[in-house]
Design a protein around this motif. Structure first.
Motif, short mmCIF file in Angstrom:
data_model
loop_
_atom_site.label_atom_id
_atom_site.label_comp_id
_atom_site.label_asym_id
_atom_site.label_seq_id
_atom_site.Cartn_x
_atom_site.Cartn_y
_atom_site.Cartn_z
N HIS A 1 -5.43 -1.15 5.56
CA HIS A 1 -5.52 -0.77 6.64
C HIS A 1 -6.66 -1.91 7.21
CE1 HIS A 1 -3.46 2.89 5.75
NE2 HIS A 1 -4.21 3.72 5.57
N HIS B 1 1.15 5.56 -1.65
CA HIS B 1 0.81 6.72 -2.20
C HIS B 1 1.43 7.44 -3.20
CE1 HIS B 1 -2.77 6.13 -1.14
NE2 HIS B 1 -2.88 5.78 0.33
N HIS C 1 0.64 -1.20 -0.18
CA HIS C 1 -0.02 0.29 0.09
C HIS C 1 0.63 1.15 0.07
CE1 HIS C 1 -3.52 1.79 0.07
NE2 HIS C 1 -2.85 2.95 1.40
N ASP D 1 2.38 3.04 3.16
CA ASP D 1 1.10 4.25 3.19
C ASP D 1 2.10 4.89 2.39
OD1 ASP D 1 -1.50 5.23 2.67
OD2 ASP D 1 -2.08 4.88 4.86
N HIS E 1 -9.17 2.12 0.16
CA HIS E 1 -9.02 2.26 1.77
C HIS E 1 -10.21 1.68 2.40
CE1 HIS E 1 -5.97 5.17 0.52
NE2 HIS E 1 -5.87 4.56 1.61
ZN ZN Z 1 -3.67 4.70 2.09
#
Ligand code: ZN
Length: 459
Positions: free
Chosen positions: A270, A71, A69, A321, A233
């Motif tokens: 998550h 970004h 995960h 993340d 998410h």
């Molecule tokens: Zn995220």
């Protein structure tokens, strides 16, 4: 330089294979992008002399780490929303900044992020929400150039909301559902399987409140038709639970199941607030969760019950993340955080052993990305994605158990060599196909201009 054969010899090889072999004085032969031999140094014998040999004495050879995960576009806004509550974090900082991105910012951020990942041992990643304005084409080109393996998920959304909060997204982030669906298909046609198969295109469904139920169904239908994946998410915050209960009379995973979005091709990021009955749904449908402990801790989202979820049969990988929620993309640090967090929560030091978190960061991440048969372990026939970590450092001396040393004492900067698809991407900490000085300078300049443009000031 493209080499067709590389022999890594003399290191401790942590295979993460089905019997979790650790081979002292081991060797790995890589030929034409694949792992062709694994064993003790004396037993690995190339038929003809390897073109390049790496002496891995005092080093540990590991499968490349898989970040489930990420970004990419948030590296440029690293540290731009520290010590704030989630809604402020989104509304005052992250969304206005990302809503002012242009495609050159997107590319600069992705390059910065990938540079950091390569330098800390990540070889494959799942990027979860690429909005159109970040410029997916430029980002895919950067993957092609730098040599990483990446899944790019194009955002699909139709509502500017987040949970029950309607119309709170920055206008620069808002996209139209039909256009999003069309763009996924366009990018899929253009990029999926490109760069020798290193690039994949998935659907990046926006969080609850960002899509209508019908749009989630369309995403599920599109992913099945194209034979691709979906990431989203889910239950990161308690608000997700309140929202689906109020709107649909269901728990979040029950709702996702109803719209057809629970399956082996789905990765939920998550899963902090998922309940036991929801774990059972995910396990039965072979869906995946990306556990992001640093991000959850920093935003006080709660603690995902990763060991219990795993025990219930859910495949749980690990994710860093983004830049504002974690501030770094170092999977080695993330492994330590994951382990310590669960030991403290459960008051049980046997929980989340070093070996368990290494599995999450390698083979389980690979399974989440649908690439379990190709990467995630050092086994004959798999793609040659591996990293070599230098143990000859004060903080890694002595090393009696290499897996423990990597998880509890090492950091990303201890990675010496990164090999992806049989190519040496980083050697002696120099990343070959990336101009590190330029990438850092350009990112820094662009970040400053972005803050000015968005009218965001950081105290
Ligand atoms: Zn995220």
């Amino acid at each position: 330089m493209i080499l067709t054969s590389i022999l890594v010899r003399g290191g401790t090889v942590v295979t993460v294979d089905h019997i979790r072999r650790v081979i002292e004085d081991g060797a790995v032969l890589l030929e034409d992008g694949l792992i062709t031999q694994v064993g003790r140094s004396t037993d690995v014998k190339p038929q003809k002399r390897a073109e390049f040999e790496i002496d891995a004495k005092d080093m540990v050879v590991l499968p490349g780490l898989v970040d489930a995960h990420v970004h990419l576009a948030q590296a440029l806004i690293r540290g731009c929303a520290d010590d704030t509550s989630l809604i402020d974090w989104l509304q005052k900082f992250v969304w206005p900044l990302q809503g002012n991105f242009d495609s050159q910012d997107g590319k600069a951020s992705a390059e910065l992020c990938m540079l950091e990942m390569i330098k800390s041992g990540t070889t494959a990643f799942l990027e979860s929400l690429l909005h159109s304005r970040y410029g997916l084409d430029g980002i895919a080109e950067s993957i092609e150039t730098c040599g990483m393996r990446g899944v790019l998920s194009k955002t699909v959304m139709s509502l500017p909301g987040y949970g029950s909060e309607k119309s709170i997204m920055h206008p620069g982030m808002v996209e139209d559902g039909e256009t999003c669906l069309r763009e996924v298909e366009t990018h899929f046609g253009r990029w999926n399987g490109k760069a020798d198969g290193r690039i994949r295109i998935w659907y990046g469904a926006r969080s609850l409140g960002g899509c209508t139920p019908q749009l989630y169904e369309q995403i599920a239908e599109g992913a099945n038709r194209l034979g691709t994946g979906v990431t989203m998410h889910l239950s990161e915050v308690e608000e997700d639970v309140r929202y689906t209960k109020k709107e649909f009379g269901k728990l979040p995973a029950e709702f996702m199941d109803q719209v057809g979005l629970v399956g082996p091709n789905v990765v939920f990021a998550h899963g902090v607030w998922l309940t036991e009955s929801e774990w059972a749904i995910l396990a039965r449908k072979h869906a995946n969760v990306a556990h992001c402990p640093s991000s959850n801790m920093k935003l006080s989202s709660g603690i995902a019950m990763a060991p219990e979820m795993t025990k219930a049969g859910v495949n749980v990988g690990l994710g860093c993340d983004g830049g504002p929620s974690n501030n770094c993309y170092d999977m080695i640090r993330e492994m330590k955080t994951a382990s310590l967090l669960q030991k403290e929560r459960t008051m049980d030091p046997l929980t989340m052993s070093a070996a368990t978190v290494l599995e999450m960061a390698t083979i389980k991440g690979a399974r989440a990305l649908g690439l379990e048969n190709q990467i995630g372990s050092i086994e004959v026939g798999k793609k040659a994605d591996l990293i070599i970590v230098n143990l000859k450092k004060p903080h890694l001396t002595p090393t009696f158990n290499p897996v423990s040393s990597i998880v509890y004492a090492a950091e990303g900067s201890d990675v010496d060599t990164t090999i992806i698809d049989g190519k040496i991407i980083m050697e002696n900490r120099t990343v070959k196909a990336m101009d590190e000085e330029r990438i850092v300078r350009v990112a820094s300049e662009r970040a400053t201009r972005l803050l000015e443009r968005a009218g965001v000031s950081i105290a």
